[in-house]
Design a protein around this motif. Structure first.
Motif, PDB file in Angstrom:
ATOM      1  N   LYS A   1      -7.502   1.127  -1.993  1.00 40.71           N
ATOM      2  CA  LYS A   1      -8.655   0.800  -2.840  1.00 40.71           C
ATOM      3  C   LYS A   1      -8.215   0.149  -4.152  1.00 40.71           C
ATOM      4  O   LYS A   1      -8.815  -0.821  -4.621  1.00 40.71           O
TER       5      LYS A   1
ATOM      6  N   ARG B   1      -5.171   5.866   1.192  1.00 37.89           N
ATOM      7  CA  ARG B   1      -6.509   5.274   1.082  1.00 37.89           C
ATOM      8  C   ARG B   1      -6.835   4.932  -0.368  1.00 37.89           C
ATOM      9  O   ARG B   1      -7.442   3.896  -0.657  1.00 37.89           O
ATOM     10  N   GLN B   2      -6.436   5.795  -1.274  1.00 38.70           N
ATOM     11  CA  GLN B   2      -6.657   5.517  -2.695  1.00 38.70           C
ATOM     12  C   GLN B   2      -5.842   4.318  -3.148  1.00 38.70           C
ATOM     13  O   GLN B   2      -6.324   3.471  -3.906  1.00 38.70           O
TER      14      GLN B   2
ATOM     15  N   THR C   1       0.818  -1.212   0.000  1.00 41.96           N
ATOM     16  CA  THR C   1       0.000   0.000   0.000  1.00 41.96           C
ATOM     17  C   THR C   1       0.850   1.259   0.000  1.00 41.96           C
ATOM     18  O   THR C   1       0.570   2.207  -0.745  1.00 41.96           O
TER      19      THR C   1
ATOM     20  N   VAL D   1      -6.959  -3.442  -3.343  1.00 42.56           N
ATOM     21  CA  VAL D   1      -8.053  -4.335  -2.944  1.00 42.56           C
ATOM     22  C   VAL D   1      -8.913  -4.730  -4.141  1.00 42.56           C
ATOM     23  O   VAL D   1      -9.405  -5.864  -4.224  1.00 42.56           O
ATOM     24  N   ASN D   2      -9.044  -3.805  -5.081  1.00 41.63           N
ATOM     25  CA  ASN D   2      -9.880  -4.068  -6.254  1.00 41.63           C
ATOM     26  C   ASN D   2      -9.083  -4.576  -7.452  1.00 41.63           C
ATOM     27  O   ASN D   2      -9.588  -4.574  -8.584  1.00 41.63           O
TER      28      ASN D   2
END
Length: 346
Positions: free
Chosen positions: A303, A299-300, A149, A306-307
């Motif tokens: 995302k 945070r972006q 991340t 995770v996707n």
């Protein structure tokens, strides 16, 4: 958990030398969280620290800032998190109130410190983090993915700083771990074509697999390749992702009139660059610096991971236990095909 309890940690005691020791578990304040570390990536910054080229004044220190883990303990003032939650974290700790912090430019804060760089980090069983910087993560995502991340957040921020538009031509100088992530980020941002340069043919191949349109390993052929890919105009954006003055100089030779150079690779404190002033002014070129993920960048990035927007498979093949961290660092030069090496805690 008493103050006398200890944990295993890898302490960088001198350039080139780790010692795995039992050290006190870090105390946490009212607004902090104690994280039980699961997985930590070795960053280029860690490698610079290992060789004494960066943050040498901080030694001895427990490095490690690309990490994920689970919440072990909450400070008495923390109510928005639960013990056992899987998390990642923003590593940049500023005062939270100054002009720079309010603008999410925390590294410019006069009080800034970074987990694993300016203070003890995550090459340990536990790490203390301000609760406001902790980001909950899904429990069904592999730790080796979540540990990416922070580096993905860095390329997210770089893309935003560079203001990449659909169809922009981009050159990425360096196809190592962060260069590969830049390629993937540029592809997500809609850049086309994407040209990559690296002396390693293996890393060039990996960059092509990650989405680059052209990869060049011969410096003598780079400019011609860029001109061919851009109809003779030059690149809209060149990203230097290595930190070499020579490559920064090369970047100015590859951009089009009105193009941009993204300063990303960390060079030495004494390194400087002779910017072609007249060319920069008359052609309306620009320089855009970017270095670390902060705030919403993290945070972006989470995302996107995770996707499944990033191919993480090239980054998850080299995993060492904490006890073998010295071997992991010593062997890095002999493992150029490993885009990322991670340390597993548990």
């Amino acid at each position: 958990m008493s103050a006398t309890e200890t944990m295993k940690a890898a302490v960088l005691v001198a350039p080139g030398k780790f010692e795995v020791r039992h050290v006190p578990i870090p105390a946490i304040g009212r607004d902090d969280v104690l994280v039980r570390v699961m997985q930590v990536g070795i960053c280029g910054t860690d490698i610079h620290m290992f060789h004494g080229r960066y943050a040498a004044e901080a030694l001895p220190i427990i490095p490690g800032h690309e990490f994920c883990g689970t919440v072990e303990k909450l400070g008495e003032g923390v109510s928005n998190l639960k013990v056992g939650t899987r998390v990642v974290a923003d590593i940049n700790i500023g005062c939270g109130t100054c002009y720079w912090c309010r603008r999410n430019e925390v590294l410019n804060c006069a009080e800034v410190t970074q987990i694993g760089i300016g203070r003890d980090g995550a090459f340990a069983e536990f790490v203390a983090v301000p609760a406001r910087l902790v980001i909950p993560a899904p429990s069904d995502i592999a730790p080796e993915t979540l540990a990416l991340t922070e580096p993905v957040g860095c390329v997210v921020r770089a893309a935003k700083k560079a203001q990449v538009s659909l169809g922009d031509s981009v050159v990425v100088l360096g196809a190592g771990p962060i260069g590969n992530l830049h390629v993937q980020m540029m592809r997500l941002a809609g850049a086309a074509p994407i040209v990559v340069f690296d002396l390693s043919k293996a890393r060039c191949e990996a960059a092509l697999a990650a989405g680059a349109d052209v990869a060049v390993s011969d410096p003598a052929k780079l400019k011609d390749a860029v001109l061919r890919a851009t109809d003779g105009i030059g690149a809209d954006l060149v990203i230097e992702s290595v930190g070499l003055v020579k490559l920064y100089e090369t970047a100015f030779d590859l951009i089009r009139k009105g193009g941009h150079v993204a300063f990303f690779g960390i060079a030495g404190p004494q390194d400087s660059l002779a910017v072609p002033i007249l060319q920069t002014v008359l052609q309306e070129n620009s320089l855009k610096g970017s270095v670390a993920a902060m705030g919403e960048d993290m945070r972006q990035a989470l995302k996107l991971l995770v996707n499944g927007r990033f191919d993480v498979s090239p980054f998850t093949g080299a995993i060492y236990p904490l006890a073998d961290i010295q071997q992991a660092f010593d062997s890095l030069p002999n493992r150029p095909s490993d885009l990322k090496t991670q340390i597993r805690m548990s």
